[in-house]
Write an enzyme that holds these catalytic residues in place. Structure first.
Site, short mmCIF file in Angstrom:
data_model
loop_
_atom_site.label_atom_id
_atom_site.label_comp_id
_atom_site.label_asym_id
_atom_site.label_seq_id
_atom_site.Cartn_x
_atom_site.Cartn_y
_atom_site.Cartn_z
N ALA A 81 -52.87 5.95 -4.90
CA ALA A 81 -52.11 5.12 -5.82
C ALA A 81 -51.74 5.24 -7.32
O ALA A 81 -51.03 3.90 -7.11
CB ALA A 81 -53.17 3.47 -5.36
N THR A 82 -52.46 5.17 -8.04
CA THR A 82 -52.41 5.49 -9.47
C THR A 82 -50.49 5.82 -9.51
O THR A 82 -50.33 5.03 -10.01
CB THR A 82 -53.26 6.23 -10.00
OG1 THR A 82 -54.35 5.06 -9.69
CG2 THR A 82 -52.38 6.04 -11.43
N ASN A 90 -59.11 -5.37 -6.12
CA ASN A 90 -60.17 -4.74 -5.88
C ASN A 90 -61.62 -5.09 -5.94
O ASN A 90 -62.62 -4.00 -5.97
CB ASN A 90 -59.49 -2.91 -6.59
CG ASN A 90 -59.40 -3.35 -8.14
OD1 ASN A 90 -58.14 -4.57 -8.23
ND2 ASN A 90 -60.08 -2.67 -8.80
N GLN A 114 -55.89 -1.57 -2.02
CA GLN A 114 -57.23 -2.00 -0.90
C GLN A 114 -56.19 -3.07 0.16
O GLN A 114 -58.17 -2.91 1.05
CB GLN A 114 -58.02 -2.83 -1.72
CG GLN A 114 -58.27 -2.57 -2.99
CD GLN A 114 -59.62 -1.83 -3.03
OE1 GLN A 114 -60.33 -1.86 -1.70
NE2 GLN A 114 -60.37 -0.42 -4.31
N SER A 123 -53.86 4.32 -0.68
CA SER A 123 -54.25 5.80 -1.36
C SER A 123 -54.90 6.07 -0.07
O SER A 123 -55.15 4.84 0.73
CB SER A 123 -55.37 4.97 -2.05
OG SER A 123 -56.07 5.35 -2.70
N HIS A 142 -58.02 8.22 -0.12
CA HIS A 142 -60.03 7.62 0.15
C HIS A 142 -60.59 6.33 -0.02
O HIS A 142 -61.47 6.20 -0.18
CB HIS A 142 -60.13 8.47 -1.15
CG HIS A 142 -60.19 7.40 -2.47
ND1 HIS A 142 -61.22 6.77 -3.35
CD2 HIS A 142 -58.47 7.83 -3.65
CE1 HIS A 142 -60.53 6.75 -4.37
NE2 HIS A 142 -59.29 6.71 -4.33
N THR A 198 -44.83 20.15 -3.82
CA THR A 198 -45.13 20.70 -2.60
C THR A 198 -46.16 19.93 -1.79
O THR A 198 -47.12 19.45 -2.53
CB THR A 198 -45.66 22.62 -2.09
OG1 THR A 198 -44.62 22.97 -3.18
CG2 THR A 198 -46.49 22.96 -1.73
N CYS A 256 -63.54 1.72 -11.99
CA CYS A 256 -62.45 2.25 -13.17
C CYS A 256 -63.16 2.11 -14.37
O CYS A 256 -62.47 2.58 -15.64
CB CYS A 256 -60.77 2.18 -12.61
SG CYS A 256 -59.78 2.91 -11.45
#
Length: 410
Positions: free
Chosen positions: A79-80, A159, A187, A207, A209, A248, A334
Site C-alpha cells: 500500500a505504501t 489504521n 485497512q 495491502s 499483509h 517482474t 509505523c
C-alpha cells in the site's frame, strides 16, 4: 477463567491493524509457484504461460472483491507504493491542469509524506481537520475545493482508530467537480464491502499483509473509463503492469494476494459478525470493571476488528510494559516506536493525557473468545495497579479537578 487461560498460547496477538498472519490456505496456494518457478512475462514457453495465467487469475480475484475489471488492477509491493504512485502519479501527469491536492490530517504517513514531497515540487496541499469522532466534515471538503484542485485523497478506514469515512459521498463530491478521488483501502480491503463504481472511486490502494496474504505485495486500482485516470510512473523499465509499474511481478506473492481476496469474499460477512462480537465483549468487559475509559473514534462507523481506548492517569508506554503478554499497539505500527503521541489522536482534538494513554486493539480471523476474555482481565488488573501508583489518580479519587490545577514549572 483459569481453564480458559490454559487454552490459549501466550503472548496473545491483538495487533491485526499492523499486520496479519499469512493464512495457511494462502500459503498452500503460493507454494507451487516457488517450486515451479517462471517469469510471468516470458510468453515464449509453457512455463511463462503458466505463471502468467496464475498472475491473471489473482488479478481477477482482487478486482472481483472491489467490483472492478481485472485490467484496472496493477500489482505493487504494498500500500505504501500504491499510495505514492497514485498521488505522485496523478499530480505529475495532470500538473498542467492544476496544482492543488486535498487530503486529511489523519491519513497514513505515506500519504501525508507523499503530499509533503509534492509541496516541495510546487504543489499546494490542503490538510483537512476531522471531527472529534474522526469522521471528515463533507462541508469542509466542499469549501476547500478550488478550480486548481486535481486530486482528493481520503483513506477508507483509519489504521489507528478504525473509523470508516463516507467514501461514496466524498467520491460523488469529487466527480461533481471533475476531480480525481483516491482512497487508501489498506485497512478496508477484504474487511468491508467495496464497490469502486458505486463509491465513485478513481484510485484505490491495497495491502496484502493486512488481509492474511504475505508482505511485499499490494495492488492499485486505476479507473479505465468515465473518467479514465492516467499516471506518470515512478518506476521505469520493462513496461510491465500496463507501463504503470515496471518490474517482474512476483508470481507467488501475487497468487497469495489473489487467494486472500478469494477467501475474504467468501467469509467476510460471517467473519465480521464474529469479530464484532469479540470486540464488543472486550469493550464491555473493560468498561464494566474500569472507570474512566475513553473510546477514540466513532463506535458505529468503524470496522469490526478495531478498538482504540484511552486510559487516563497512566502512560501508554507503561501499559504496554505491564501487559507484555498482549501484542497491542500504543499507536500506528509505523510510528509507535516514537514516544510522541499519535498525530491521529491529536487531530481528534482530545486531551493530551488521553493521547498518551491510548491503546489500539486489533482483532482478526484467528482471535478466539478465550483470548479476548484473557485480554480484558489483564487490561483491567494492570490499569488498576498502575493507577494505584499514580498521584494523579489519587487526586482524582479525592475529587480534585485536574483541569483547574496550575502546575509550577521547575
Amino acid at each position: 477463567m483459569e481453564q480458559e487461560k490454559r487454552q490459549i498460547n501466550l503472548p496473545v496477538f491483538l495487533d491485526y491493524q499492523s499486520t496479519t498472519k499469512t493464512d495457511d490456505r494462502v500459503l498452500e496456494a503460493m507454494m507451487p509457484y516457488f517450486k515451479q518457478f517462471s517469469n510471468p512475462h516470458s510468453r515464449s514457453h509453457s512455463f511463462g504461460w503458466k505463471a502468467e495465467s496464475a498472475v491473471e487469475l489473482a488479478r481477477e480475484r482482487v478486482a472481483s472483491l472491489i467490483n472492478a475489471e481485472a485490467k484496472e488492477v496493477i500489482f505493487t509491493s504494498g500500500a505504501t507504493e500504491s499510495n505514492n504512485l497514485a498521488i505522485k502519479g496523478v499530480a505529475n501527469f495532470y500538473k498542467n491542469k492544476g496544482n492543488h491536492i486535498i487530503t486529511v490530517r489523519t491519513e497514513h504517513k505515506c500519504v501525508l509524506d507523499s503530499c509533503r514531497y509534492l509541496e516541495t515540487e510546487g504543489f499546494h496541499v490542503t490538510y483537512l481537520d476531522v471531527q472529534k469522532n474522526g469522521i471528515l466534515d463533507l462541508e469542509l471538503l466542499k469549501s476547500s475545493i478550488t478550480d486548481k484542485t486535481i486530486l482528493v485523497s481520503v483513506m477508507m478506514v483509519n489504521n489507528e482508530i478504525g473509523v470508516i469515512q463516507p467514501i461514496e459521498k466524498i467520491g460523488k463530491i469529487c466527480h461533481e467537480h471533475g476531480i480525481f478521488f483516491h482512497t487508501d483501502a489498506a485497512q478496508a480491503f477484504g474487511k468491508i464491502s467495496i464497490d469502486v463504481k458505486k463509491m465513485n472511486i478513481d484510485l484505490l490502494s491495497i495491502s496484502g499483509h493486512k488481509i492474511y496474504a504475505p508482505m511485499g505485495i499490494g495492488a492499485l486500482y486505476i479507473r479505465k473509463r468515465q473518467p479514465r485516470v492516467r499516471l506518470t510512473p515512478m518506476i521505469n523499465g520493462g513496461g510491465q503492469e500496463r507501463g504503470m509499474r515496471s518490474g517482474t511481478v512476483p508470481t507467488p506473492l501475487a497468487v497469495g494476494l489473489g487467494e486472500a481476496a478469494r477467501i475474504a469474499q467468501e467469509v467476510m460477512e460471517e467473519e465480521n459478525i464474529r469479530i464484532r462480537e469479540l470486540r464488543d465483549i472486550l469493550y464491555n468487559e473493560i468498561k464494566k470493571h474500569l472507570p474512566y475509559v475513553v473510546l477514540n473514534g466513532d463506535y458505529e462507523q468503524r470496522i469490526a476488528g478495531n478498538l482504540n481506548l484511552s486510559f487516563p492517569y497512566v502512560e501508554g508506554e507503561s501499559i504496554i510494559m505491564a501487559i507484555n503478554n498482549l501484542a497491542v499497539s500504543s499507536g500506528s505500527a509505523c510510528t509507535s516506536a516514537s514516544l510522541e503521541p499519535s498525530y491521529v489522536l491529536r487531530a481528534l482534538n482530545i486531551e493530551k493525557d488521553l493521547e498518551h494513554s491510548s491503546i489500539r486493539f486489533g482483532i482478526g480471523r484467528f482471535t478466539t473468545r478465550e483470548e479476548i476474555l484473557y485480554a480484558a482481565e489483564l487490561i483491567v488488573s494492570s490499569i488498576k495497579k498502575l493507577r494505584e501508583m499514580s498521584p494523579l489518580w489519587e487526586m482524582v479519587q479525592e475529587g480534585v479537578d485536574l483541569n483547574n490545577i496550575k502546575w509550577d514549572a521547575h
